[in-house]
Write a protein that holds these residues in place. Structure first.
Motif: not given
Length: 166
Positions: A42-46, A52-53, A71-72
């Motif tokens: 489940d992707v919560v944040k992209f 960015g995370a 964390v990019y």
């Protein structure tokens, strides 16, 4: 402890590097293959930008959920991707791995996408960040298991690539 705890994995994928880079940098693609075999994600944040995370959870067939994040740090489309991976809580805060209290908190991952006659060689390096000697030793001793886990995940990526082509 071994002299070089860095983990190196190389794998060739049957797609151009622009495509492979996109499969690594788009949540709609990652959710199809970035899990251990048999898990759901489940992707919560992209947020694909420096600092960015990618925050997600993975659930085992038995119903156990683990949280993780990237964390990019550096994004050089389509040649290079650098991020720090870690386990997290549901709020995205870095936390200890659920399977070992001395697992390194953060792993710096560098992915290079190398064109080879229309296919792409993915050269991946991973190294603990600011780790103690104990954490480095635990990471080094887990090298074979990490490689097996990545092989299974990359097998899923290969399967996903085949689905996209059909």
């Amino acid at each position: 402890m071994a002299e070089n705890p860095e983990l190196q994995v190389t794998r060739t994928f049957d797609v151009p590097k622009e495509t492979l880079f996109q499969l690594w940098t788009d949540a709609n693609h990652l959710k199809h293959w970035w899990t251990p075999t048999g898990y759901s994600i489940d992707v919560v944040k992209f947020e694909l930008h420096p600092e960015g995370a990618f925050h997600y959870n993975q659930t085992s067939p038995e119903g156990h959920t683990m949280w993780g994040k990237f964390v990019y740090k550096d994004i050089e489309k389509p040649d290079r991707l650098v991020y720090i991976s870690s386990f997290s809580n549901p709020d995205g805060q870095t936390c200890r791995a659920p399977f070992h209290p001395s697992w390194p908190l953060e792993i710096l991952n560098t992915l290079n996408f190398i064109d080879e006659d229309g296919k792409t060689v993915l050269a991946m390096r991973g190294m603990p960040v600011s780790a103690t000697e104990e954490e480095l030793s635990i990471f080094q001793n887990a090298r074979e298991g990490i490689q097996q886990g990545l092989a299974g995940t990359f097998d899923q990526l290969d399967t996903y690539i085949k689905q996209l082509k059909s």
